[in-house]
Design a protein around this motif. Structure first.
Motif, PDB file in Angstrom:
ATOM      1  N   LYS A   1       0.835  -1.207   0.000  1.00 18.67           N
ATOM      2  CA  LYS A   1       0.000   0.000   0.000  1.00 18.67           C
ATOM      3  C   LYS A   1       0.872   1.260   0.000  1.00 18.67           C
ATOM      4  O   LYS A   1       0.584   2.232  -0.697  1.00 18.67           O
ATOM      5  CB  LYS A   1      -0.925   0.006   1.219  1.00 18.67           C
ATOM      6  N   THR A   2       1.938   1.219   0.803  1.00 18.72           N
ATOM      7  CA  THR A   2       2.854   2.364   0.847  1.00 18.72           C
ATOM      8  C   THR A   2       3.513   2.580  -0.512  1.00 18.72           C
ATOM      9  O   THR A   2       3.642   3.712  -0.992  1.00 18.72           O
ATOM     10  CB  THR A   2       3.939   2.145   1.918  1.00 18.72           C
ATOM     11  N   MET A   3       3.923   1.467  -1.140  1.00 17.87           N
ATOM     12  CA  MET A   3       4.539   1.562  -2.462  1.00 17.87           C
ATOM     13  C   MET A   3       3.567   2.176  -3.467  1.00 17.87           C
ATOM     14  O   MET A   3       3.930   3.065  -4.251  1.00 17.87           O
ATOM     15  CB  MET A   3       4.963   0.180  -2.945  1.00 17.87           C
ATOM     16  N   PHE A   4       2.309   1.734  -3.447  1.00 20.17           N
ATOM     17  CA  PHE A   4       1.298   2.254  -4.367  1.00 20.17           C
ATOM     18  C   PHE A   4       1.079   3.756  -4.135  1.00 20.17           C
ATOM     19  O   PHE A   4       0.972   4.538  -5.080  1.00 20.17           O
ATOM     20  CB  PHE A   4      -0.017   1.493  -4.175  1.00 20.17           C
ATOM     21  N   THR A   5       1.053   4.149  -2.863  1.00 14.13           N
ATOM     22  CA  THR A   5       0.886   5.567  -2.520  1.00 14.13           C
ATOM     23  C   THR A   5       2.038   6.401  -3.071  1.00 14.13           C
ATOM     24  O   THR A   5       1.829   7.476  -3.649  1.00 14.13           O
ATOM     25  CB  THR A   5       0.813   5.740  -0.988  1.00 14.13           C
ATOM     26  N   ARG A   6       3.268   5.891  -2.910  1.00 13.70           N
ATOM     27  CA  ARG A   6       4.438   6.621  -3.403  1.00 13.70           C
ATOM     28  C   ARG A   6       4.421   6.720  -4.932  1.00 13.70           C
ATOM     29  O   ARG A   6       4.740   7.770  -5.502  1.00 13.70           O
ATOM     30  CB  ARG A   6       5.727   5.922  -2.950  1.00 13.70           C
TER      31      ARG A   6
END
Length: 235
Positions: A201-206
Motif C-alpha cells: 500500500k505504501t509503495m502504491f501511494t508513493r
C-alpha cells in the motif's frame, strides 16, 4: 507566447535543403522573420524540407551583403562552433546558449541571430560587426553542427523561456483517498498476503504521488479498479 523581436539571418547558405529546414524549425517555434544573404536558389529540396513553412520561405528577405541585412538590427548575435577559453581573445570569447536564452529577453528591440556558411561559418570580419558571439555547448571532439540543427537548438531554447505549458488538473486529497481505498479493497479480494499489505500500500501511494495523475487519468484508473472489484465480487 508573445511575438518576439528576433530575426534569423543566414549568411550565404549553400544548400536549399538547409534553408527549407530552417524555415520549418522557425515556424515550429513561432519565429517568422528570415533574412538571407546571397543564398543559393530555392530548389525542390528547399520546399520539400520546409513542408508547411513555405510561407516563411516566401516572406524571407534576400540581401546582397552582410551590412545590408544587418543595418536595422539593435543587437547582432553571431553564432560559431569555434571559440576560445582565453579572456584575451575577445573576438572568440562566447556566451553560451543556456545563459544567453535566460538573459536575452531583458533586451528590447530587433535582435539578429546570425548563422554562417555550412563550410566556413562566419568570417572574423563578420563576427567583429556583431555584439555577441553565441556558442551551443557541444563535444570538443566534433563541435561543428549542421546549420538547420544549430538554428533549431537556439530557437528551441529561446522558445521555452517564454513557453507556458498547459497544466492538467491534478487529483485532490479526497480523490487520492478513494483511489487508495479501492486499491486496498483489491488486495483484500485477491487474498494478498497479509504481511505484505502495508508495504505494498505504501509503495502504491508513493508511485501515485510521483505520477501526480490528472483528473482524467484518475477517473480512468478508478473505472478499471471498479470493474475489477465488481468482477471479483461476483465470483
Amino acid at each position: 507566447m508573445k511575438k518576439n523581436g528576433f530575426t534569423v539571418i543566414l549568411v550565404e547558405p549553400k544548400y536549399g535543403g538547409n534553408i527549407g529546414s530552417v524555415a520549418r524549425v522557425m515556424k515550429n517555434f513561432g519565429f517568422r522573420e528570415l533574412y538571407l544573404v546571397n543564398p543559393c536558389s530555392f530548389d525542390d529540396e528547399c520546399y520539400q524540407r520546409a513542408m508547411h513553412a513555405v510561407d516563411v520561405l516566401e516572406d524571407a528577405k534576400i540581401y546582397s551583403s552582410f551590412e545590408e541585412a544587418t543595418k536595422n538590427m539593435d543587437l547582432l548575435v553571431a553564432t560559431s562552433a569555434i571559440s576560445t577559453y582565453s579572456e584575451k581573445n575577445y573576438l572568440r570569447n562566447p556566451i553560451y546558449l543556456p545563459e544567453f536564452s535566460e538573459k536575452i529577453y531583458e533586451i528590447q528591440g530587433k535582435i539578429g541571430l546570425v548563422f554562417g556558411r555550412e563550410d566556413y561559418g562566419l568570417y572574423n570580419e563578420e563576427i567583429k560587426k556583431c555584439d555577441l558571439l553565441l556558442k551551443i555547448p557541444t563535444s570538443d571532439e566534433y563541435p561543428s553542427m549542421n546549420l538547420s540543427h544549430a538554428v533549431a537548438i537556439v530557437l528551441y531554447h529561446l522558445y521555452v523561456q517564454k513557453f507556458t505549458p498547459i497544466k492538467p488538473r491534478i487529483i485532490d486529497r479526497v480523490e487520492k483517498e478513494y483511489l487508495y481505498r479501492f486499491f486496498s479493497d483489491l488486495l483484500d479480494l485477491i487474498d494478498y498476503p497479509e504481511h505484505k499489505k502495508d508495504k505494498t500500500k505504501t509503495m502504491f501511494t508513493r508511485v501515485m504521488s510521483r505520477a501526480m495523475p490528472s483528473k482524467w487519468e484518475y477517473h480512468t484508473l478508478m473505472g478499471v479498479l471498479a470493474k475489477t472489484l465488481e468482477k471479483l465480487k461476483d465470483k
